[in-house]
Each structure stands twice: as C-alpha cells, then as structure tokens.
Design a protein around this motif. Structure first.
Motif, PDB file in Angstrom:
ATOM      1  N   ALA A 193       0.845  -1.195   0.000  1.00 42.14           N
ATOM      2  CA  ALA A 193       0.000   0.000   0.000  1.00 42.14           C
ATOM      3  C   ALA A 193       0.878   1.242   0.000  1.00 42.14           C
ATOM      4  O   ALA A 193       2.047   1.200   0.403  1.00 42.14           O
ATOM      5  N   ALA A 206      -6.177  -0.637   1.223  1.00 43.42           N
ATOM      6  CA  ALA A 206      -5.625  -1.879   0.674  1.00 43.42           C
ATOM      7  C   ALA A 206      -6.316  -3.120   1.229  1.00 43.42           C
ATOM      8  O   ALA A 206      -5.938  -4.237   0.892  1.00 43.42           O
ATOM      9  N   ASP A 459       0.543  -3.619  -5.371  1.00 41.98           N
ATOM     10  CA  ASP A 459       0.038  -2.260  -5.440  1.00 41.98           C
ATOM     11  C   ASP A 459       0.301  -1.631  -6.810  1.00 41.98           C
ATOM     12  O   ASP A 459      -0.502  -0.854  -7.305  1.00 41.98           O
TER      13      ASP A 459
END
Length: 464
Positions: A193, A206, A459
């Motif tokens: 994240a 997240a 991510d």
C-alpha cells in the motif's frame, strides 16, 4: 511414356521417385505437357498419390453375433428403486445477524425444518450460534428435502494456536451437538500500500487487517515516527500470516517480513527465531531483525502502549485544565480506559500510587539514571520495589488526576530532565543475530527478499 524398370528388381516408392526425377530431367517439356492435358481434359484441380495400403473394400468381413441376456425382473426393480431413493446434499453458508432467531437463520439457509429450529433454541451448545456478537459464519449441509443434516460454526479460542468448532448432526435418533478444538492452518499473505494521509487510511484502502498495521508500527517504531514523519508517497510491502479454520480466516497471525519506505529511506524487517536453548533450557526467543542481521529489539520501546493515535507530542501546548500555555514534557497517548500500559524497558518500580495532577502514576527506574513515568492510570498493577521487564503491563489507561479524558501521559527523564521518547528509543542498543545462527538466517532472509519483491507488485498492478 514408359518408365525403364527391370523386371527382376522390386518396384519400390524410392525407385519410382528416382525414375520420375530422371525422366523430368531428360524430357521436361513432354512430361509437363502430358500432365497439363490430363488436368484440362478431366477437370481435376487436385490430385494425390494413392495409398500403398490395401483398399478397405478388399479386406475380409467377419460378422460377430452375441446374445444379450435381459435383466432379471428382480434386478430391474432394484435399479428402479435405487434411482427413486437417490438423494443429494446441498451446502450453504450464512453470517448471523443481530436480529436473527433460529427460525430466521434457517429460512435464510433455505431450510424448512421444525425439529432443527426447536433444537437450536433448546440445546445449550446450539444456542451459541446466536449468542454473543453477530457476524459468525454458519455452514450447513442439507438434503434435497430442505432438512438439516449437519451444521458447523467456528470461533477463536483463548489459545492463539487453536480454534473451537460447534458441530450439530442429525441421526435416526435426532440431533446431537458437540464442541471440538482443532489447530489453525497457517498461510502467508502478501500485501502492499501507499501512504496518502495516515498509516491506517492506507491499511483500509488496501483491505489489510488492522492487526497488520499495528504490528508494522510496532516493528519500525524505533526508526519511524508514525505520528510526525509519514509523508504522502511513502509505501510499505508486507508478508503476514493468516490463521484459518476449515478454510475460514479467523485471525491475523504474525507479520513475517515487512518493508517501509519513509522519506526515500528503506527500512526492512523479518521475524527470526534463533535455534537452540538458553542457559535455563528454554528455547531462544524470536524477534525482528533487519535483513542484514541487526536486531530491531531496542533496549527501550518508543511507546508504552501498542500503536495508537497520539493526541499530544513532546512540545508546548495549551493545558486543558490549567488554561495556560506550558511545556508538555511528555507524550499523551490517546487510548480507551482499560488499555494496558507497558514499561518500555527493564527496570525497578520506584513509585506506584497517587501523586497530584498525575493521578494514579508509576515511576520506573532504569539503568544510566533514566526514569520513565506512566500517569492518569485507572489501575496500578505493580508496587514499589518490584522488578519489571520490557513490555510488562504495569497498569491500565484511565483519566485520573488532571485529565479531561482517558489517555496515558508518558515521560522519559535522564538525570531528572525530560527527553523525547523517540530519541531515546533510537539511541538504545541493538543486538545482532548470534553467529551460530547466521547461515540459517541468511537463507531465510533471501526468501523474504523475494517475497517482499512479489508483494511490491501488488500495489503496482492495482494502480495500473
């Protein structure tokens, strides 16, 4: 045109191809013309080489007759009855609701079973399904007549290694219930994240469990000030355990490895338990280390409570009770009443009691003339002269003394002068991995590096 073939030489495909090639070389025009006339005269647009195998029509045909015995009447009737008696099971899962009754839960599970309803309401074990907090997952097995065959539900136990399972089963004699204890199944999860505002906002975005965020803050607390030093664009990658019960995630386990980039500087950590035992015959304690082998366990923790929102830092402030600006030579940790307050380092309790604006307060004496203060406690768990170890609970957060709400006032003093707890934590000693354990540590560290690299792609993929 005839091909020159000796009568005593067997005619093979290779010899035919050799002869055709030789004729094409000697008489190209004649053969090409003959082939063109053949195609134009017959209207054939494609041709092929006939197979060398015998024609199937020329092969002998043999007819086989075999008598089929019909099923005996009794056997046919048995098969018919078996098909008529065939049944199947259906499996469904539902989460309990605060408004649920036994009947409403069974209806949502598509069950029409009055005896099951009565059993859920009367059996002490079965009553656990709707007792306590809602949101428990209930799995049922039902027959094709919408009757309950088996019900199971799982929940965490006090033992972090085990979970409990309620099982209700139907038999010819009726329903029975039992409570079982079983070990969790552990699995590793990767997550990543980026920080936009706060650590927990990134955790939420997240969809990472809060417990993972708490552990990340604890692991890097001596190096990163999560109250003042986070910047937009900071990021973290983490590998953590989940504890599963029959495939259902019940709780978060330990963070296995983590990487945090703060202000362009990268911090890494991994969990490692050195092999062997200490002088008392107890297995050596595990802890977090940097990937190059330095322990992240410092002589002093930076926080006397698990990571939380810090309401007031080491600075000047307007005192809410005295209504004046004055130096705030400590740190206030916002926490609910009853939150455990822990000592940040090994030491001896110097004072435990009530003192002026501090209310219930504990003073702990450490080495090198250092002293820590824990004030506004609702309860004190230690007494003067008692030896305490790092992380030990010495009291519970409260609002005694000059406090407008529940929080923990914490101070670090060296020779009587207040110091910033973060500075003291960063300056405290670190311990390397024991030399004998280095080969095993390096092998694990390489694996964790690969896992963290894989976590970093999550991510990035989400952003793309």
């Amino acid at each position: 045109m005839r091909l020159p073939v000796a009568s005593h030489v067997p005619l093979t495909l290779s010899r035919i191809l050799t002869a055709v090639g030789e004729s094409l070389r000697r008489h190209p025009r004649r053969i090409t013309g003959s082939l063109a006339m053949l195609l134009l005269g017959t209207g054939v647009t494609a041709f092929g080489v006939a197979p060398l195998a015998p024609d199937a029509a020329d092969l002998p045909v043999r007819q086989v007759l075999e008598a089929i015995q019909p099923l005996a009447p009794a056997s046919a009737q048995a098969q018919t009855e078996a098909l008529a008696d065939f049944s199947f099971s259906l499996f469904r899962t539902e989460a309990t609701r605060s408004s649920d009754t036994a009947a409403s839960l069974l209806r949502r599970l598509n069950l029409d079973d009055a005896p099951a309803d009565a059993f859920l309401r009367s059996d002490p074990n079965a009553q656990l399904v709707l007792a306590g907090q809602p949101g428990k997952n209930v799995t049922v097995e039902a027959n094709d007549s919408q009757q309950l065959l088996k019900l199971s539900m799982r929940w965490p136990s006090d033992d972090e290694q085990m979970f409990q399972r309620l099982v209700i089963e139907r038999s010819s004699a009726g329903f029975t219930s039992r409570i079982e204890t079983a070990p969790y199944t552990r699995s590793a999860q990767l997550a990543s994240a980026a920080i936009q505002s706060t650590l927990f906002a990134a955790i939420d975005d997240a969809r990472i469990p809060d417990g993972v965020g708490v552990q990340i803050a604890e692991i890097f607390s001596a190096d990163i000030d999560f109250r003042r030093s986070l910047r937009k664009g900071d990021r973290f990658n983490v590998v953590y355990e989940t504890l599963e019960a029959d495939g259902e995630t019940m709780r978060v386990g330990r963070v296995l490895s983590a990487e945090f980039v703060n202000g362009g500087k990268t911090f890494q950590a991994m969990w490692f338990q050195p092999p062997g035992i200490d002088t008392a015959g107890v297995p050596l304690k595990g802890g977090y280390y940097t990937l190059d082998g330095q322990s992240l366990r410092r002589s002093f923790l930076s926080s006397p409570v698990e990571f939380s929102r810090i309401s007031s830092g080491f600075s000047m402030r307007f005192h809410p009770v005295l209504q004046t600006w004055r130096a705030h030579n400590g740190t206030d940790f916002a926490a609910t009443t009853g939150t455990p307050a822990r000592t940040v380092g090994d030491g001896v309790v110097e004072f435990a009691g009530v003192q002026n604006g501090f209310g219930n307060v504990v003073f702990v004496k450490h080495r090198n003339n250092m002293e820590t203060v824990y004030a506004h406690l609702s309860k004190i768990n230690v007494q003067a002269g008692q030896t305490v170890t790092q992380g030990q609970t010495i009291g519970l957060v409260g609002a005694t003394g000059w406090a407008t709400g529940p929080h923990l006032h914490f101070e670090v003093r060296i020779n009587g002068v207040q110091q910033d707890p973060m500075t003291i934590a960063r300056q405290s000693d670190v311990v390397p991995v024991p030399a004998a354990a280095l080969p095993q540590f390096r092998q694990l560290a390489n694996g964790f590096r690969n896992q963290l690299q894989a976590a970093a792609t999550i991510d990035q993929t989400r952003a793309e």
